[in-house]
Scaffold this motif. Structure first.
Motif, PDB file in Angstrom:
ATOM      1  N   ALA A  76      -3.799  -7.510  -3.283  1.00  0.00           N
ATOM      2  CA  ALA A  76      -2.425  -7.658  -2.807  1.00  0.00           C
ATOM      3  C   ALA A  76      -1.577  -8.362  -3.858  1.00  0.00           C
ATOM      4  O   ALA A  76      -2.051  -9.301  -4.505  1.00  0.00           O
ATOM      5  CB  ALA A  76      -2.408  -8.438  -1.503  1.00  0.00           C
ATOM      6  N   ARG A  91      -6.189 -10.107   1.206  1.00  0.00           N
ATOM      7  CA  ARG A  91      -5.568 -10.074   2.530  1.00  0.00           C
ATOM      8  C   ARG A  91      -6.638 -10.365   3.583  1.00  0.00           C
ATOM      9  O   ARG A  91      -7.442  -9.496   3.925  1.00  0.00           O
ATOM     10  CB  ARG A  91      -4.907  -8.723   2.786  1.00  0.00           C
ATOM     11  CG  ARG A  91      -3.710  -8.513   1.880  1.00  0.00           C
ATOM     12  CD  ARG A  91      -2.671  -7.625   2.484  1.00  0.00           C
ATOM     13  NE  ARG A  91      -1.432  -7.736   1.748  1.00  0.00           N
ATOM     14  CZ  ARG A  91      -0.418  -6.896   1.854  1.00  0.00           C
ATOM     15  NH1 ARG A  91      -0.509  -5.879   2.688  1.00  0.00           N
ATOM     16  NH2 ARG A  91       0.687  -7.067   1.156  1.00  0.00           N
ATOM     17  N   GLU A 116       0.830  -1.204   0.000  1.00  0.00           N
ATOM     18  CA  GLU A 116       0.000   0.000   0.000  1.00  0.00           C
ATOM     19  C   GLU A 116       0.866   1.257   0.000  1.00  0.00           C
ATOM     20  O   GLU A 116       0.502   2.273  -0.595  1.00  0.00           O
ATOM     21  CB  GLU A 116      -0.922  -0.017   1.213  1.00  0.00           C
ATOM     22  CG  GLU A 116      -2.121   0.905   1.101  1.00  0.00           C
ATOM     23  CD  GLU A 116      -3.134   0.615   2.190  1.00  0.00           C
ATOM     24  OE1 GLU A 116      -4.007  -0.256   1.961  1.00  0.00           O
ATOM     25  OE2 GLU A 116      -3.042   1.227   3.266  1.00  0.00           O
ATOM     26  N   VAL A 160      -4.931  -1.570  -0.164  1.00  0.00           N
ATOM     27  CA  VAL A 160      -4.664  -2.948  -0.589  1.00  0.00           C
ATOM     28  C   VAL A 160      -5.382  -3.858   0.396  1.00  0.00           C
ATOM     29  O   VAL A 160      -4.938  -4.057   1.524  1.00  0.00           O
ATOM     30  CB  VAL A 160      -3.153  -3.242  -0.612  1.00  0.00           C
ATOM     31  CG1 VAL A 160      -2.902  -4.706  -0.953  1.00  0.00           C
ATOM     32  CG2 VAL A 160      -2.455  -2.339  -1.631  1.00  0.00           C
TER      33      VAL A 160
END
Length: 236
Positions: A226, A100, A84, A96
């Motif tokens: 990500a 994740r 990020e 981001v």
């Protein structure tokens, strides 16, 4: 905590060295009970390491975060991390989040509520050049977890540019307790559902406060995948 920005300035109000921040003025019960997760590399740097510990930061490793949550503590995690940071760009808002889900799985394991936050104007504290040497910098981040954003601040110096930051805090997202058992299996469907709720909550938080922050009506929050996520659903 979102976004990462260049130097995580959005996390400053949550530090234990900030007892007079508006956050602790409104929620005094959280003073000295909040820990922030910092990148591993920072804890190898003399002086920086001591300053982080003094300010209430801890290593953002699974073991450390589990220890904090097992003791009933509160943990602030900058989910986007180095990826990020590399996405930081003037006039743009990016997080981001897709792919994740580890932070959600950890929250379910310990029954910890998820509280979305967003810091407006964080990317205006520096000038960024996201395209210069973008490919090698992204390779370094992906393989070695090293972020090297190209930036400069006030009058071309490393000092940040003056900016008024607005930190918006959303409502807690309830998370079903898994009995605080680190060995218990966490259902993937539950993780997917709560992750989707969290992403939607971050987007709603941005939309709900962007007018108060002075953003143009057409400005949107970009939710990115990500780099380590290779498939739909991301890394678990």
């Amino acid at each position: 905590l979102h976004p990462h920005g260049a130097h995580c300035f959005g996390a400053l109000p949550f530090q234990s060295l900030s007892p007079h921040s508006p956050l602790y003025a409104r929620f005094p019960e959280f003073l000295n009970k909040m820990r922030l997760g910092g990148a591993t590399v920072l804890f190898y740097l003399p002086f920086i390491r001591e300053l982080l510990y003094l300010s209430g930061w801890v290593l953002v490793s699974r073991t450390t975060l589990e220890r904090q949550l097992a003791g009933g503590g509160n943990v602030g995690v900058i989910v986007g991390g180095e990826a990020e940071s590399l996405c930081s760009e003037n006039g743009q808002d990016k997080v981001v989040l897709q792919g994740r889900k580890g932070f959600v799985r950890l929250a379910v394991r310990y029954g910890a509520e998820l509280v979305p936050t967003y810091t407006f104007y964080l990317n205006e504290t520096f000038h960024f050049n996201p395209s210069l040497f973008a490919a090698p910098r992204q390779w370094l981040q992906k393989h070695f977890k090293i972020a090297l954003p190209i930036l400069w601040g006030l009058s071309g110096t490393p000092a940040p540019r003056p900016a008024v930051l607005l930190v918006a805090i959303g409502k807690p997202i309830p998370v079903p307790s898994n009995g605080r058992d680190p060995s218990a299996k966490v259902d993937d469907a539950t993780v997917d559902r709560i992750h989707a709720e969290y992403v939607a909550a971050v987007q709603a938080l941005f939309e709900g406060y962007k007018s108060a922050a002075g953003y143009a009506p057409h400005r949107k929050l970009q939710v990115l995948r990500a780099p380590e996520s290779k498939e739909e659903g991301g890394k678990r």
